[in-house]
Design an enzyme around this catalytic site. Structure first.
Site, short mmCIF file in Angstrom:
data_model
loop_
_atom_site.label_atom_id
_atom_site.label_comp_id
_atom_site.label_asym_id
_atom_site.label_seq_id
_atom_site.Cartn_x
_atom_site.Cartn_y
_atom_site.Cartn_z
N ASP A 34 0.81 -1.22 0.00
CA ASP A 34 0.00 0.00 0.00
C ASP A 34 0.84 1.27 0.00
OD1 ASP A 34 -2.53 1.17 -0.15
OD2 ASP A 34 -2.59 1.56 1.99
N PRO A 112 4.83 -6.92 -6.06
CA PRO A 112 4.01 -6.87 -4.85
C PRO A 112 4.77 -6.33 -3.65
CG PRO A 112 3.89 -9.03 -5.92
CD PRO A 112 5.02 -8.29 -6.55
N GLY A 113 4.04 -5.66 -2.77
CA GLY A 113 4.65 -5.17 -1.55
C GLY A 113 4.41 -6.07 -0.36
N SER A 469 4.74 -45.44 12.50
CA SER A 469 5.26 -46.06 13.72
C SER A 469 4.24 -47.08 14.23
CB SER A 469 5.49 -44.97 14.79
OG SER A 469 5.93 -45.55 16.00
N LYS A 473 7.09 -52.65 10.72
CA LYS A 473 8.22 -52.66 9.77
C LYS A 473 9.40 -53.45 10.31
CE LYS A 473 8.58 -48.20 9.95
NZ LYS A 473 7.48 -48.03 10.92
N SER A 474 9.82 -53.12 11.52
CA SER A 474 11.01 -53.79 12.08
C SER A 474 10.76 -55.27 12.32
CB SER A 474 11.43 -53.10 13.38
OG SER A 474 11.84 -51.77 13.13
N SER A 541 10.48 -43.00 7.41
CA SER A 541 10.79 -42.25 6.17
C SER A 541 9.52 -41.66 5.55
CB SER A 541 11.54 -43.13 5.17
OG SER A 541 10.94 -44.39 5.01
#
Length: 633
Positions: A34, A112-113, A469, A473-474, A541
């Site tokens: 402005d 633009p400001g 989690s 997976k493990s 991941s």
């Protein structure tokens, strides 16, 4: 100012002759929100008699409907074309406008400001010769004024106009003007801007725009248009060495092979010796071809096709350069980075970098520092947020030809692109190559991966287990490793929790730390594959970009992504460690699935649904998939 329309009507040939030989000035208007940038440009267009009758009628109608000046014309509406801009009374996108006076042609970028759109200001400034920085007389020098000034200096603009606008609201006070000018000059001197001209303005009422204003008898300097018409902007590019990035290999038939592009530095003539970078091969220019015929020389800014005297390999993205003044070639640099995305920069994440006509993979390190634009102090930082500016190391996946940005904007400036969305997320300016990029060659070894594979009798592979989690997976990875080990397969396992006790003990759980966590593990997995092992990696991941990066570190057919798919409620019900409960209570921040996102694989080699399969069945499926992929016999 002379009305070009009269000359056009009287003698079109004379007009065209005069117009052809006018110099061109590119400038930007910038500053805080402005401050009146669009109004100023609208006023310039109006005073230049470049507003046609139908546009003027539309402006009058729009001014009554959405204007902010009552019964007066709202000149900002000539520039603010987006409906959102008109509704909010702010500039969002970069608006380029052309106008001409008796003495010069102009291309102005209205930038633009608002802080949110600082990235658009960088776009407009990248090709400008002069910056007109507006300062609202009521507000003085603001943070955004300083930020834009710093970017102007960083991007190589050395000539600045401080337009103290809306001085009518301060009663055209010379003291207000003098105070703002003094404060700005002090800041400008600290960032290396010494060519500064301050002009008191009222864009709304036209004071000191095209004619001296009777409201400022105490001001004896030039009007804005007088300054823009006469400012002598040093053009550094033509005096520099020849540079031309190849944008297209022009092969219309078997008898012609040329290399098309825009000359971004120096001058080239037939017979000149040139070198192709980054390869370094040499030749000489045979012809300079254009649609209008061959040229005797091509200078900076001209788009041409060059043919060479020798049949050498030249591809899109290569740089043709003067033989006696070559660019640098490297794959690691120090650079200023301006971050333009609402998502923070993630050090170590693979992005794309576009330099000239070449696009490459890049990773950016944790910033050496970021710049406080108010105090100019160097501040420690782990990442860069939207609109922040920092100095970082950028590492490419291949060598590239470059010049420091201070010597050539085109071969020293780059943009950073998100690999998944293709959004431009940053811009950068190369400083210099890092010595280690050329002084750390690959060491040849006699016992290589092929030898390891022959000894072990099976192919190496990364089996990457990803999921929330508690997904299992493990557990599944451990079962797979037991079966492979019993079959005489040489394996190793990298588990997310175990690795955080050693290699990654210094990392937390922010997005940036998660990226670095996966990057380190992916590099370790790559080394294990080189040793001929089957590497089982069990990590949440959460981001696709890092899993894609891990895949890219090993050869084709050496990566098997296993998506252990478990709905969040099921994973929470298996919360043996109590982590989900802590996250729900707010005791554990940045927990995947709760207050940090998980991006599921789109094309995993194996999708395991643990709501329908037991861990043993999942392990059987993984082993069967490895047999299908040819890793196991």
């Amino acid at each position: 100012m002379i009305d070009d329309a009269d000359l056009i009507a009287q003698d079109i040939d004379s007009y065209l002759e005069i117009h052809q030989h006018k110099t061109l000035l590119r400038f930007i208007t910038c500053g805080s929100v402005d401050d009146g940038k669009s109004t100023l440009i609208g006023r310039l267009l109006y005073e230049s008699h470049l507003v046609f009758e139908d546009q003027l009628a539309a402006l009058e109608a729009d001014s009554k409907k959405v204007g902010t000046q009552g019964d007066e014309l709202d000149f900002a509406l000539l520039v603010d074309g987006l409906s959102a801009e008109r509704e909010q009374g702010i500039t969002i996108d970069v608006a380029y406008r052309y106008f001409s006076t008796e003495k010069r042609k102009f291309i102005v970028a209205d930038t633009p400001g608002h802080e949110q759109y600082t990235r658009n200001m960088v776009t407009g400034a990248s090709t400008a010769d002069v910056a007109v920085i507006l300062v609202d007389a009521r507000k003085g020098v603001l943070t955004q004024t300083r930020r834009h000034s710093y970017l102007v200096a960083l991007l190589g603009i050395r000539t600045v106009v401080v337009a103290v606008n809306k001085l009518d609201t301060a009663g055209y006070s010379p003291d207000v003007f003098a105070k703002i000018e003094s404060e700005y000059r002090e800041f400008a001197a600290a960032i290396g801007l010494d060519d500064v001209t301050a002009i008191p303005l009222s864009a709304l009422h036209g004071d000191n725009i095209t004619a001296p204003s009777p409201n400022t008898p105490w001001y004896a300097g030039p009007t804005l248009i007088e300054f823009l018409e006469t400012v002598d902007v040093e053009d550094r590019s033509p005096a520099g060495p020849f540079r031309m990035p190849v944008q297209w290999v022009n092969r219309p038939d078997a008898g012609f092979r040329g290399f098309s592009g825009t000359v971004v530095g120096g001058t080239v003539r037939p017979g000149d010796r040139v070198r192709v970078f980054p390869a370094g091969t040499e030749s000489s220019v045979a012809r300079i071809v254009t649609r209008a015929g061959d040229l005797g020389a091509a200078a900076t800014g001209e788009s041409v096709t060059l043919t060479l005297a020798d049949e050498i390999d030249v591809s899109r993205g290569d740089v043709l350069a003067a033989l006696d003044a070559p660019p640098g070639v490297a794959d690691q640099f120090e650079a200023h980075v301006v971050w333009m995305s609402e998502r923070e920069m993630l050090p170590g994440r693979p992005y794309l970098l576009k330099l000239g006509a070449r696009t490459m993979n890049v990773t950016i390190t944790e910033p050496k520092y970021k710049v406080n634009v108010n105090t100019l102090e160097h501040v420690a930082a782990n990442t860069l947020q939207l609109n922040e500016i920092g100095v970082c190391t950028v590492a490419l996946d291949r060598p590239v030809a470059f010049d420091p940005y201070t010597e050539n904007r085109d071969t020293g400036g780059f943009v950073v692109i998100d690999r998944l969305t293709n959004d431009t997320v940053g811009a950068g300016l190369l400083h210099f190559a890092l010595r280690r990029s050329s002084n750390v060659p690959w060491q040849a070894v006699d016992v290589d991966k092929k030898a390891h594979v022959a000894l072990k009798g099976h192919r190496p592979c990364v089996v990457w287990f990803t999921g929330l989690s508690g997904a299992g997976k493990s557990t599944i990875a451990n079962l797979v490793e037991r079966r492979l080990h019993s079959d005489g397969i040489h394996t190793t396992m990298l588990d997310g929790d175990n690795v955080r006790h050693g290699l990654n003990r210094d990392l937390g759980f922010t997005d940036a730390d998660r990226v670095e966590n996966v990057r380190r593990v992916a590099e370790v997995a790559r080394l294990m594959v080189e040793a001929g092992l089957v590497v089982l990696v069990s990590f949440i991941s959460p981001f696709r970009a890092e899993r894609r990066m891990a895949r890219g570190l090993v050869g084709a057919g050496e990566f098997c992504e296993v998506f252990v798919d478990t709905p969040l409620p099921v994973a929470e019900s298996r919360d043996a460690k109590g982590l989900y409960a802590k996250a729900r209570r707010g005791e554990l921040r940045n927990f995947t699935g709760i207050d940090s996102p998980y991006e599921a694989p789109e094309q995993a080699e194996l999708h395991v649904d643990t709501t329908t399969m037991s861990s043993e069945q999942a392990a059987d499926a993984v082993v069967a998939r490895l047999v299908e992929l040819g890793v196991l016999r």
